[in-house]
Design an enzyme around this catalytic site. Structure first.
Site, PDB file in Angstrom:
ATOM      1  N   LYS A 127       0.837  -1.209   0.000  1.00 42.88           N
ATOM      2  CA  LYS A 127       0.000   0.000   0.000  1.00 42.88           C
ATOM      3  C   LYS A 127       0.873   1.261   0.000  1.00 42.88           C
ATOM      4  CE  LYS A 127      -2.145  -1.139   3.823  1.00 42.88           C
ATOM      5  NZ  LYS A 127      -1.456  -2.414   4.118  1.00 42.88           N
ATOM      6  N   ARG A 169      10.599  -1.907  11.160  1.00 42.17           N
ATOM      7  CA  ARG A 169       9.488  -1.562  12.052  1.00 42.17           C
ATOM      8  C   ARG A 169       9.332  -2.583  13.167  1.00 42.17           C
ATOM      9  NH1 ARG A 169       4.513  -0.017   8.216  1.00 42.17           N
ATOM     10  NH2 ARG A 169       3.385  -1.270   9.737  1.00 42.17           N
ATOM     11  N   ARG A 190      11.696  -5.680   4.680  1.00 42.70           N
ATOM     12  CA  ARG A 190      11.406  -4.238   4.601  1.00 42.70           C
ATOM     13  C   ARG A 190      12.266  -3.400   5.553  1.00 42.70           C
ATOM     14  NH1 ARG A 190       5.493  -1.979   5.474  1.00 42.70           N
ATOM     15  NH2 ARG A 190       5.682  -2.996   7.498  1.00 42.70           N
ATOM     16  N   ARG A 211      -1.764  -9.131  12.661  1.00 43.42           N
ATOM     17  CA  ARG A 211      -2.206  -8.107  11.697  1.00 43.42           C
ATOM     18  C   ARG A 211      -2.974  -8.758  10.541  1.00 43.42           C
ATOM     19  NH1 ARG A 211       3.526  -5.791  10.818  1.00 43.42           N
ATOM     20  NH2 ARG A 211       2.678  -4.530   9.106  1.00 43.42           N
ATOM     21  N   ARG A 242     -10.307   1.155   7.794  1.00 40.27           N
ATOM     22  CA  ARG A 242      -9.902  -0.226   8.072  1.00 40.27           C
ATOM     23  C   ARG A 242     -11.012  -1.001   8.772  1.00 40.27           C
ATOM     24  NH1 ARG A 242      -4.117   0.242   8.231  1.00 40.27           N
ATOM     25  NH2 ARG A 242      -3.079  -1.691   8.747  1.00 40.27           N
TER      26      ARG A 242
END
Ligand code: AP5
Ligand code: MG
Length: 217
Positions: free
Chosen positions: A15, A163, A130, A174, A91
């Protein structure tokens, strides 16, 4: 003409990566609820402290504070002028309903809601590699999009960080919450005829082409 877009999808689907491409090419303003929460955490505000307790567990921040925070951003002159791409908001169906009321009051309509999908296996691979820039937010990946100098942002030279919510246990939570709370948001927009399904397994440029198909001539 300013575009008004929404990106929906599981953690790590891309996203933020697509929001950056949409900003670059369509000049829309990216509004990521996750990014804004992390800025509040960094600044150690009351909202940041509240959000942190949820984000670290992979849970959703309560609807009330999230809606208030995002609507404030949507009312900024920049967003009113240039349009927006919402990343990570709404969300929950409750957030989507609140957004509808706001857009009606502002007398604007959404151009498109994009649902990005990949397998859980790809999610895990993308999140495992990431890194993000602590200053400008640019997103990297150890193999898919490595920075030119290890640990440093190509754009602003700042440090890259992993993160805290990108650990296997929190990623699982999640993903679970995405299925329970956010997948119904996609159906909410499908019923309004606004949803575009996009297979996000290809590289970022190919996914961008699918997201914008028929939107720009
Ligand atoms: P948020 O920050 O929105 O996290 P998320 O939804 O889990 O999504 P991510 O940011 O992890 O992934 P992404 O889809 O942006 O992927 P990216 O582009 O980085 O939210 C964090 C938390 O905040 C939530 O868990 C919740 O607690 C809270 N929160 C946020 N919004 C809320 C709301 N509305 N209500 C309540 N709580 C809220 O890409 C991932 C990696 O893959 C990168 O390394 C990238 O380089 C790579 N990549 C991307 N695309 C491709 C591609 N096509 N091919 C190969 N690699 C790719
Ligand atoms: Mg993101």
């Amino acid at each position: 003409m300013p575009f008004r877009l929404i990106l929906i999808g599981p953690p790590g689907v891309g996203k933020g990566t697509q929001a950056a491409l949409l900003e670059e090419h369509l000049k829309v303003k990216p509004l990521s609820s996750g990014v804004i929460f992390r800025q509040e955490i960094e600044a150690d505000t009351d909202l940041g402290q509240l959000a942190k307790s949820y984000i670290d567990r992979g849970e959703l921040v309560p609807n009330g504070v999230t809606i208030q925070m995002m609507i404030k951003r949507l009312r900024s002159d920049d967003v009113r002028r240039n349009g927006f791409v919402l990343d990570g908001f709404p969300r929950t169906v409750r957030q989507a309903e609140a957004l509808d009321v706001e857009l009606q009051n502002e007398q604007v309509v959404l151009d498109r809601v994009i649902l990005l999908s990949v397998s859980d296996e790809v999610v895990v691979r993308r999140l495992a590699g990431r890194m993000g820039c602590t200053k400008c937010g640019e997103i990297y990946h150890s193999t898919n999009k490595p920075p030119a100098r290890e640990g440093l942002c190509d754009k602003c030279n700042s440090q890259l960080l992993v993160r805290k919510d990108d650990n296997p246990e929190t990623i699982r939570e999640r993903l679970r919450i995405f299925r329970e709370e956010t997948a119904p948001v996609a159906e909410y927009y499908r019923a309004q005829g606004l949803l575009k399904d996009v297979d996000a397994a290809g590289d970022a440029v190919d996914v961008y082409a699918l997201c914008t198909e028929g939107l720009v001539s």
